[in-house]
Structure formats: structure tokens, C-alpha cells
Design a protein around this motif. Sequence first.
Motif, mmCIF file in Angstrom:
data_model
loop_
_atom_site.group_PDB
_atom_site.id
_atom_site.type_symbol
_atom_site.label_atom_id
_atom_site.label_comp_id
_atom_site.label_asym_id
_atom_site.label_seq_id
_atom_site.Cartn_x
_atom_site.Cartn_y
_atom_site.Cartn_z
ATOM 1 N N UNK A 57 0.826 -1.202 0.000
ATOM 2 C CA UNK A 57 0.000 0.000 0.000
ATOM 3 C C UNK A 57 0.861 1.253 0.000
ATOM 4 N N UNK A 58 0.184 2.381 -0.197
ATOM 5 C CA UNK A 58 0.832 3.690 -0.179
ATOM 6 C C UNK A 58 0.546 4.343 1.164
ATOM 7 N N UNK A 59 1.595 4.780 1.854
ATOM 8 C CA UNK A 59 1.417 5.499 3.117
ATOM 9 C C UNK A 59 1.029 6.939 2.810
ATOM 10 N N UNK A 60 -0.114 7.387 3.367
ATOM 11 C CA UNK A 60 -0.650 8.709 3.060
ATOM 12 C C UNK A 60 -0.371 9.729 4.149
ATOM 13 N N UNK A 104 8.387 3.246 11.441
ATOM 14 C CA UNK A 104 7.499 4.417 11.476
ATOM 15 C C UNK A 104 8.284 5.710 11.313
ATOM 16 N N UNK A 105 9.413 5.776 11.975
ATOM 17 C CA UNK A 105 10.243 6.974 11.879
ATOM 18 C C UNK A 105 10.703 7.203 10.445
ATOM 19 N N UNK A 106 11.086 6.120 9.772
ATOM 20 C CA UNK A 106 11.534 6.241 8.377
ATOM 21 C C UNK A 106 10.385 6.664 7.470
ATOM 22 N N UNK A 107 9.202 6.093 7.690
ATOM 23 C CA UNK A 107 8.036 6.459 6.880
ATOM 24 C C UNK A 107 7.672 7.923 7.092
ATOM 25 N N UNK A 108 7.711 8.384 8.346
ATOM 26 C CA UNK A 108 7.369 9.777 8.646
ATOM 27 C C UNK A 108 8.311 10.748 7.940
ATOM 28 N N UNK A 109 9.574 10.369 7.817
ATOM 29 C CA UNK A 109 10.559 11.251 7.186
ATOM 30 C C UNK A 109 10.285 11.464 5.702
ATOM 31 N N UNK A 110 9.590 10.512 5.071
ATOM 32 C CA UNK A 110 9.352 10.618 3.626
ATOM 33 C C UNK A 110 7.864 10.563 3.303
ATOM 34 N N UNK A 111 7.008 10.887 4.280
ATOM 35 C CA UNK A 111 5.570 10.731 4.083
ATOM 36 C C UNK A 111 5.055 11.600 2.944
ATOM 37 N N UNK A 112 5.683 12.751 2.688
ATOM 38 C CA UNK A 112 5.240 13.622 1.605
ATOM 39 C C UNK A 112 5.467 12.987 0.239
ATOM 40 N N UNK A 113 6.343 11.989 0.176
ATOM 41 C CA UNK A 113 6.612 11.291 -1.086
ATOM 42 C C UNK A 113 5.650 10.126 -1.310
ATOM 43 N N UNK A 114 4.742 9.915 -0.364
ATOM 44 C CA UNK A 114 3.790 8.800 -0.436
ATOM 45 C C UNK A 114 4.527 7.471 -0.653
ATOM 46 N N UNK A 115 5.335 7.063 0.310
ATOM 47 C CA UNK A 115 6.121 5.834 0.133
ATOM 48 C C UNK A 115 5.250 4.589 0.052
ATOM 49 N N UNK A 116 5.723 3.637 -0.714
ATOM 50 C CA UNK A 116 5.051 2.341 -0.812
ATOM 51 C C UNK A 116 5.602 1.435 0.283
ATOM 52 N N UNK A 164 -4.468 12.903 -3.857
ATOM 53 C CA UNK A 164 -4.458 14.138 -3.070
ATOM 54 C C UNK A 164 -5.862 14.467 -2.573
ATOM 55 N N UNK A 165 -6.868 14.281 -3.427
ATOM 56 C CA UNK A 165 -8.248 14.528 -3.017
ATOM 57 C C UNK A 165 -8.668 13.554 -1.919
ATOM 58 N N UNK A 166 -8.234 12.314 -2.050
ATOM 59 C CA UNK A 166 -8.572 11.308 -1.050
ATOM 60 C C UNK A 166 -7.935 11.644 0.292
ATOM 61 N N UNK A 167 -6.681 12.101 0.254
ATOM 62 C CA UNK A 167 -6.006 12.509 1.486
ATOM 63 C C UNK A 167 -6.767 13.646 2.153
#
Length: 204
Positions: A57-60, A104-116, A164-167
Motif C-alpha cells: 500500500x501507499x502510506x498517506x 514508522x520513523x523512516x516512513x514519517x521522514x518521507x511521508x510527503x513522497x507517499x512511500x510504498x 491528493x483529493x482522497x487525502x
Amino acid sequence: MNFECFHEIAQWIINSRTIVENIEYEESPLKPPDYNIIPFNQLDIYKDTDAEVDILAIAMMTNAPRQVNTSHGMKSLVQDIYVIDSSLKVLRLAMWNKFVHDECSEICNIIMEKPIVLATKIRVSSYNGLSLSSRPTSVFTIEPFLASAISLRAWATENNLLLEETIAKNLDRPVASTSGSSTDPLVKISEIVETLKSIPAMTV
């Protein structure tokens, strides 16, 4: 040729009558890990069971970590990450204890990139209708090198406005399922896979 065997010096003599052959070892090719990735719209049958499912999934978005008291009277650390797949269903993924400090820390650092995120051995529960939770044995891989992840990234890029609309719609109601509406047509993952197959392989 000198060599040592059981602390004794010995000698091999190679002459014109010595047969030297190169031994070829047959190594079986490494097989990629076999993941049983379940789409979000097929998770209902796994609710409140002992099943361990794999998701891609994509982290939003994320919430801040928080401490909670468990049913055993212990304090645990948990952080919620909201994820979405190509079905446009948004789910809360609760990541517990050790995962808060690392993945979680790693995901938070790149959350704007919508990491998979590839998550394995995940628990599915009926909390708020449907939600996900880590187990101690869960494994999280961020931006995995998988064909399915490449397809999902291509789909996300094509449908970035819809995501973006879904977010935006789910900032106040993050666990609600979103059907989404956009003037741009959805691009099916199956179409992306066929496109990728038609691209000639790169030669070195």
C-alpha cells in the motif's frame, strides 16, 4: 604445491600426467520471496481471525506516537499510519512498540513522497469497521523492489490528483472508505502491467 594437513607439511607434485579439471557447481537460481498480497477490498474475510496477511500500500499520513495501556496492564507505544491501495480504500495501520522507533520513523521522514510499504504477517481487525495492526513477527519493507510495487507506483503517479483529493477528504475521517471523484480517468494496474511487459528489456 605445499599445504598443511593436521599440522604436518605435505607436498603435491603436479606433472604432465596430472589431470586438472575445472569443476562446475550447479547453483539453483535464487527465487524471489513469495508474498500473498491481499487487496484491501478483500480483507473482510480475515477480520478477527488468526490469519497473517501481506499488504502492499501507499502510506498517506501519520499520527503522532502515543502510549496506551494494554489489557495486561502494560504500557505500549503505538503509532497509526493511514494507507491506501488501488481500490482507494483507506485503512488505519497500527504499528506497535519497536516498529514506532524504526520503520514508522523512516516512513514519517518521507511521508510527503507517499512511500510504498510492503507489510507482512499483519493482523486484520474489525476496529472502526476494518483496520490493520502489526504483530511482533511482522516485517515492513519501505519501497520494496517488486514488480507489483513498481506497478503501484506507476498507478499512484498517474492518479496523483485523485490521491491528493482522497487525502484531503480523509484528514478528519481517516478510516472512512473513499470512492473518490476526479475528472481524470483511473488507470488500472493491469493496464500498467501490460505496458511494462511491452517495454524492451535493457541490454548492458
